[in-house]
Enzyme design. Structure first.
Site, PDB file in Angstrom:
ATOM      1  N   ASP B 332       0.828  -1.206   0.000  1.00 31.43           N
ATOM      2  CA  ASP B 332       0.000   0.000   0.000  1.00 31.43           C
ATOM      3  C   ASP B 332       0.864   1.259   0.000  1.00 31.43           C
ATOM      4  O   ASP B 332       0.538   2.249  -0.649  1.00 31.43           O
ATOM      5  CB  ASP B 332      -0.887   0.051   1.263  1.00 31.43           C
ATOM      6  CG  ASP B 332      -1.705  -1.196   1.490  1.00 31.43           C
ATOM      7  OD1 ASP B 332      -1.274  -2.277   1.042  1.00 31.43           O
ATOM      8  OD2 ASP B 332      -2.758  -1.107   2.149  1.00 31.43           O
ATOM      9  N   GLU B 462      -6.968 -10.509  -4.229  1.00 29.30           N
ATOM     10  CA  GLU B 462      -6.817 -11.689  -3.362  1.00 29.30           C
ATOM     11  C   GLU B 462      -7.996 -12.655  -3.451  1.00 29.30           C
ATOM     12  O   GLU B 462      -8.014 -13.661  -2.755  1.00 29.30           O
ATOM     13  CB  GLU B 462      -6.626 -11.243  -1.911  1.00 29.30           C
ATOM     14  CG  GLU B 462      -5.326 -10.513  -1.711  1.00 29.30           C
ATOM     15  CD  GLU B 462      -5.175  -9.959  -0.296  1.00 29.30           C
ATOM     16  OE1 GLU B 462      -6.105 -10.124   0.503  1.00 29.30           O
ATOM     17  OE2 GLU B 462      -4.122  -9.363  -0.016  1.00 29.30           O
ATOM     18  N   LYS B 570     -11.621  -8.800  -5.901  1.00 29.14           N
ATOM     19  CA  LYS B 570     -11.798  -7.958  -4.725  1.00 29.14           C
ATOM     20  C   LYS B 570     -11.519  -6.495  -5.060  1.00 29.14           C
ATOM     21  O   LYS B 570     -11.999  -5.591  -4.406  1.00 29.14           O
ATOM     22  CB  LYS B 570     -10.809  -8.454  -3.664  1.00 29.14           C
ATOM     23  CG  LYS B 570     -10.973  -7.928  -2.268  1.00 29.14           C
ATOM     24  CD  LYS B 570      -9.896  -8.580  -1.378  1.00 29.14           C
ATOM     25  CE  LYS B 570      -9.839  -7.993   0.013  1.00 29.14           C
ATOM     26  NZ  LYS B 570      -8.562  -8.341   0.675  1.00 29.14           N
ATOM     27  N   GLN B 571     -10.683  -6.287  -6.075  1.00 29.12           N
ATOM     28  CA  GLN B 571     -10.207  -4.938  -6.347  1.00 29.12           C
ATOM     29  C   GLN B 571      -9.613  -4.872  -7.750  1.00 29.12           C
ATOM     30  O   GLN B 571      -9.457  -5.880  -8.413  1.00 29.12           O
ATOM     31  CB  GLN B 571      -9.143  -4.564  -5.329  1.00 29.12           C
ATOM     32  CG  GLN B 571      -7.874  -5.399  -5.449  1.00 29.12           C
ATOM     33  CD  GLN B 571      -7.093  -5.385  -4.153  1.00 29.12           C
ATOM     34  OE1 GLN B 571      -7.377  -6.154  -3.263  1.00 29.12           O
ATOM     35  NE2 GLN B 571      -6.124  -4.500  -4.056  1.00 29.12           N
TER      36      GLN B 571
END
Lengths: 734, 734
Positions: B332, B462, B570-571
């Protein structure tokens, strides 16, 4: 058959390490097992394993997740029944012992041993020991110890009791093949009389209880202080018997006289009769090769010892010979061990399948927990039917166990025509597994082709995990769909309304038929072989510089991420499907496939070599087949995997039988015809073995040029028998 | 800029749950953080987080394996510094409190609060509280409490001390986003004088120690028993200051007079100056939208509060606002937070990269443990540089962190031209990560094409694990190879022998060049989009009947095996690569790809929406961009993810800045040219923001029809500046 072929002695085994010998010479009867601990210096608090007697403990995850298996299940390693305590009458204790003779008689089940005992003061005596476990009266084990003077010729005091374990420290291991420490049970001992001890053991979490009695057959003798006088130069014998109750049973024997009906010789008769029957149904003899005969006899002997016979227990990965893999039951039973029972002892095979049936309600729950809205998913590893796999990529993700169970039901029915079993249990298992596959899979359009695919699964090869379209899984799932249709028709033949209780009709069968037709089976146009999965063939090969022996087994030397990213297999995977479905591929494709996958297989699993042997035999490479077979046949006797101390490799024991029968004699059943194809290697000049199929015991005899099948007992069977592709007529002999 | 834009009050936040408010109004300075616990009724033993102060505990696996991460690392949640104990002079304790006013001033860093306190007997008073944390003198925090009569008008006794935690029971959670209980440290408290308490805390396993002092600024006052008389109707103020030492530091302040140089107002000045500087460099104003301005100011404020400034610490996933994710540092930092610092505060960016560099030796060891013979693999989640991921499929398998770190080094250098940093640290990181990829990948021949592939990896998404050729991973690895060549040339420009110390030469660079050229980037001819990985597009879609809100986030409702076998993300994953490398694909492909992946993305990760916002802006869909941006901008203020109580979503704070700057203003840097492209949505009539690039502070002002870039301070920059595709000349104003 020679005497030598049925006697395993110290000379026949790889090493004389105590833990190894304990496993090798263990006695069992499906209900409980007694490891051959040294009775003087061995560990008195472990050595007895009761099938299905286990404790749970919460599984702790470094990082937990939804739907993860919650409880470890661990078979309890209970007190050694063989331990004995001997002192001179002046109090010198015999603390060391040398095991000089061991003879396990595979025709009677009797274990005869001799030890030279020594005190710290250098006094020696000789102790003989004969032990036997009840095979029909499976609650009993008995031993007689006989003492003879050595350099010490005076009096002895002998004491024997069941020891209560104390808390031991848990030592975690990174070897997933070992067991874990389970919480100690609550133990109570009580001397009912001077010659009888009662031992009650109860698990703290699973609340299972077992009562064990230890007694002396001489009612005047004392367990704790029995004098023996060696001064006359004769051998003095003390006889003990043990009763191991059923799990949960309370006081079903008379504690005042538990062993009245069971003298040691009665138990010897019981055992002898059992083994006579076993050999009558399933004798295997390799002409002229005593060592090999002994090995295969030993394997069959241990298979029979390990198998639960009550419909509530099964065959642990290590049988009752050791606590490796925590005493869990795996797919090993259905795919490696059940064939032996299906073709020699259908009653036993039925009991083993009944065990799975009893777990079906938990398998339904497990399917829901895995996000599959219908059907059932059997636990990958379990004792009580709940999933106990704490590492799901090499556990729960092996969904193929569902199709393996279904396959075994089909093989059982194929030869028994036991439609009652199918109607009572079998069909429900096959239907619920097919229902699982239907909801688990997904359609995938590729060009004009509509494939039914299974994603994120792990096949038998645990060195490759979470892949798409594992060939073995898909092929077995396809068979699962086909089988449900076939068995439905068999039920309808008996009863046109026979399917109603399952709530299915022709429409459902049509859906299964369509799925079976469209299950995707990955194939490499490039290599012209079936692909282990969608990506296996595109991975790099395992590096040559890490292929020296000290790197194996890979799972003990490399992180899974390292292993997974290479094209390397622990065991037969695609080839296992080829073995199960010989009709699927041409001889040329089989050869290509064999050559390819052999090059990327480590055989780190004991389930691998037997399959390589069978396929080599079928391919017409008997030398290679023989090589793999020899490793298979003697795996535990030579300690090939180096962990026999944790218990025997039960699946391999079954595999060695398969290698002879399905490999060298080319046995398989298809469309109600029993086939034999002679693939004998030059090292085996003659192979004779028996099977019991339906009510008939067959004897099959193969030599280089000839294959004879005769009926030994029972009626001339109604099924067809084919030898080397031609149907033959059977005759009855004797 | 209006006053409203820089004041966060109780009216601006989603709910008034204590834990949520504690996070939202936390104060921090990169060294330590103070959660805004209720000073009366809050938990006195938790509330303070020191960056890098952590305890380890062994990771227990259900089934362990070789090379698994060994130790949890858990940031310690230390005693609350805000807690205060107030009683009436007759001994009635004020036990409940209502927080009636909160005002966090983002221009000064001052937190102003007001509480109504009540005893069980119903007596009430009002307590005001002003607190501030040192931003340059980062060891200090100070608070003044002022008491005013309510229905109670008599005397008070006030006591304040640092509480020592007692053993608490650990409650395991299946939510991997929470923290775990760490072992309690050894704590000692000592009253140096009646107005000064010394608190020493030492971890048992990591042997880290910190000394904290709590003192009263009024030297005559007493920490434990300070009387206050409310009878005069006036407000009575008590002032306290806290010194939080450096980790490992011993007695560096004079215990007799630790705060002499630090009156509360001195600390207020320190804080105010710091924030003035921050806003000077990085002010962002959205014309006319106070609510949005406040949100983005808040995000920038918290980003600055969270970032470690000493080169030994970094930015935890929750900053210093909560202990979620155990205080670990992830990718991140590099991919979501570092851009803000690179473009507003290069010194801070350098410190954050220095932290990674310090972990390089451990990263080399980790690569070896993962079976990769060269290079380095940075820990997926860590405090001390060692891998602390206890679930490797969604942890260690995210190898892309290596390329993320390299990418960040490249972006830092691109704008700073800080060749010293590259020579001292940066190049080594980029080289060692490239070395890793070289040994980790494998060649795969497909027809005539020779691909360099990466197998069994997990990308940013993930919800898909252990796949082959994750597009993001491969694209970033390719960039890693290119970057090492580019930086090598930059070094050689400075010094023709500059590469010698790394032991590489032109031959090695040629190898990297060849690898970069051949890294495989999966592309679907069918859909004409980049594929997330080799198999993603072939999986079934997530079932519609499980797509209602209560099923999200999926990771809290489904077994990973369930999630992994569907085409669900998820993203942003492939789209994240598209954001980083806009030159890779045509506007048409971007639109196809966006539409496709948007349809299979849950945004269960807080790292997702900002990227969707940026790409929508670029694609010319400003309305969609605005929608995603608003969720991003206010994520914690509206408690969108419902877990802000565990701490702020730091990556999203960075992402919201990116959405404005890289999205609406189309900012990116390429080939030494700074680009701006006006993508303002109609909801934003005017966007003004500042950057500090090299020595110059730029102000960028966008309206629907116009984009102006001016130099606010520092020299006219030497790099080119392009607006909507045309190079412009900068002017300096003011």
């Amino acid at each position: 058959m020679t005497l030598r072929d049925y006697h395993l002695t110290l000379h026949d085994v790889a090493d004389h390490q105590p833990e190894y010998l304990e496993t090798i010479f263990s006695l069992a009867n499906g209900h409980f097992g007694v490891r051959a601990n040294d009775p003087i210096s061995g560990n008195p608090i472990t050595g007895t394993l009761i099938n299905g007697f286990y404790e749970t403990s919460p599984i702790t995850y470094g990082e937990a997740g939804i739907g993860y298996a919650q409880q470890h299940q661990t078979i309890l390693n209970l007190s050694d029944l063989r331990h004995i305590h001997v002192t001179t009458d002046s109090g010198h204790r015999f603390t060391s012992s040398e095991r000089t003779v061991v003879d396990l008689d595979l025709t009677t089940g009797e274990l005869t041993e001799q030890f030279v005992l020594q005190t710290q003061q250098g006094e020696t005596i000789t102790m003989g020991m004969k032990s036997v476990i009840g095979q029909r009266q499976t609650n009993f084990w008995a031993a007689s110890y006989s003492f003879t003077a050595g350099n010490y010729t005076g009096g002895l005091l002998v004491s024997k009791s069941i020891a209560v374990p104390a808390e031991a420290e848990s030592i975690p291991s990174v070897d997933p093949r070992k067991t874990r420490m389970a919480g100690l049970p609550i133990c109570e001992t009580q001397f009912v009389s001077r010659g009888l001890q009662r031992y009650h053991v109860k698990t703290r979490r699973t609340k299972q209880a077992v009562t064990i009695y230890l007694g002396m057959l001489d009612k005047t003798a004392s367990l704790l202080q029995q004098p023996v006088d060696l001064s006359d130069g004769a051998a003095h014998k003390l006889e003990y018997e043990v009763y191991v109750g059923e799990i949960g049973e309370q006081n079903t024997i008379d504690p005042a006289a538990p062993f009245l009906a069971n003298t040691v010789s009665a138990l010897q008769d019981d055992s002898r009769q059992f083994w006579q029957d076993v050999w009558h149904r399933s004798e295997v003899t390799v002409g002229g090769n005593e060592e090999l005969n002994l090995a295969i006899h030993y394997n069959i002997f241990q298979l029979n010892q390990a198998a639960g016979r009550d419909g509530r227990t099964n065959i642990a990965a290590k049988g009752l010979s050791g606590s490796g893999y925590e005493g869990h039951y795996f797919w090993d039973t259905e795919m490696y061990m059940l064939p032996y029972f299906i073709y020699t002892n259908q009653q036993m095979a039925r009991q083993l399948l009944l065990y799975r049936y009893q777990t079906l309600p938990k398998a339904r729950q497990r399917a829901r927990a895995l996000g599959v809205g219908q059907g059932a998913l059997f636990a990958w590893r379990t004792i009580n039917g709940e999933e106990a796999s704490a590492y799901f990529p090499a556990g729960t993700a092996q969904y193929h166990i569902d199709a393996d169970v279904a396959y075994a039901v089909g093989k059982y029915y194929e030869i028994t025509r036991d439609i009652d079993f199918i109607e009572q249990c079998g069909f429900e298992m096959v239907l619920e597994t097919a229902n699982f596959w239907e909801a688990f899979g997904g359609w995938h359009q590729v060009g004009t082709e509509n494939r039914f695919e299974f994603h994120t699964v792990t096949g038998p090869d645990e060195y490759t995990a979470l892949v798409n379209n594992n060939y073995y899984t898909n092929r077995l799932a396809k068979h699962n769909f086909e089988l449900v249709i076939y068995l439905a028709k068999e039920i309808l033949k008996e009863d046109p309304h026979g399917l109603e209780k399952y709530g299915i009709g022709q429409g459902d069968l049509d859906v299964f038929e369509n799925l079976a037709e469209h299950v995707y089976l990955p194939y490499s146009d490039d290599l012209q072989i079936n692909e282990q999965d969608d990506s296996f063939l595109s991975k790099p090969r395992w590096p040559v510089d890490r292929s020296t022996p000290e790197n194996f087994p890979l799972l003990l030397h490399y992180h899974p991420l390292t292993i997974y990213r290479y094209q390397i297999a622990k065991q037969a995977d695609t080839l296992l499907a080829d073995y199960l479905f010989p009709e699927d591929l041409s001889p040329e494709q089989l050869k290509r496939e064999y050559r390819y996958y052999e090059g990327v297989t480590t055989h780190d699993s004991s389930l691998s070599r037997s399959i390589f042997s069978i396929l080599a035999a079928r391919m017409g490479d008997p030398e290679k087949a023989y090589g793999y077979f020899m490793d298979t046949a003697q795996m535990d006797l030579v300690n090939l995997q180096k962990n026999t101390a944790d218990g025997l490799h039960l699946a391999n024991l079954g595999g060695s039988w398969l290698a002879l029968v399905a490999g060298f004699s080319g046995f398989y059943v298809q469309d109600e015809v029993v086939h034999f194809n002679n693939h004998l290697p030059k090292e085996i000049t003659k192979l004779t073995y028996r099977m019991k199929i339906a009510a008939s015991v067959l004897e099959i005899e193969l030599t280089a040029n000839d294959t004879n099948v005769t009926v030994i007992s029972g009626p001339i069977p109604t099924y067809g028998v084919s030898v080397d592709g031609e149907l033959i007529s059977l005759v009855k002999v004797g």
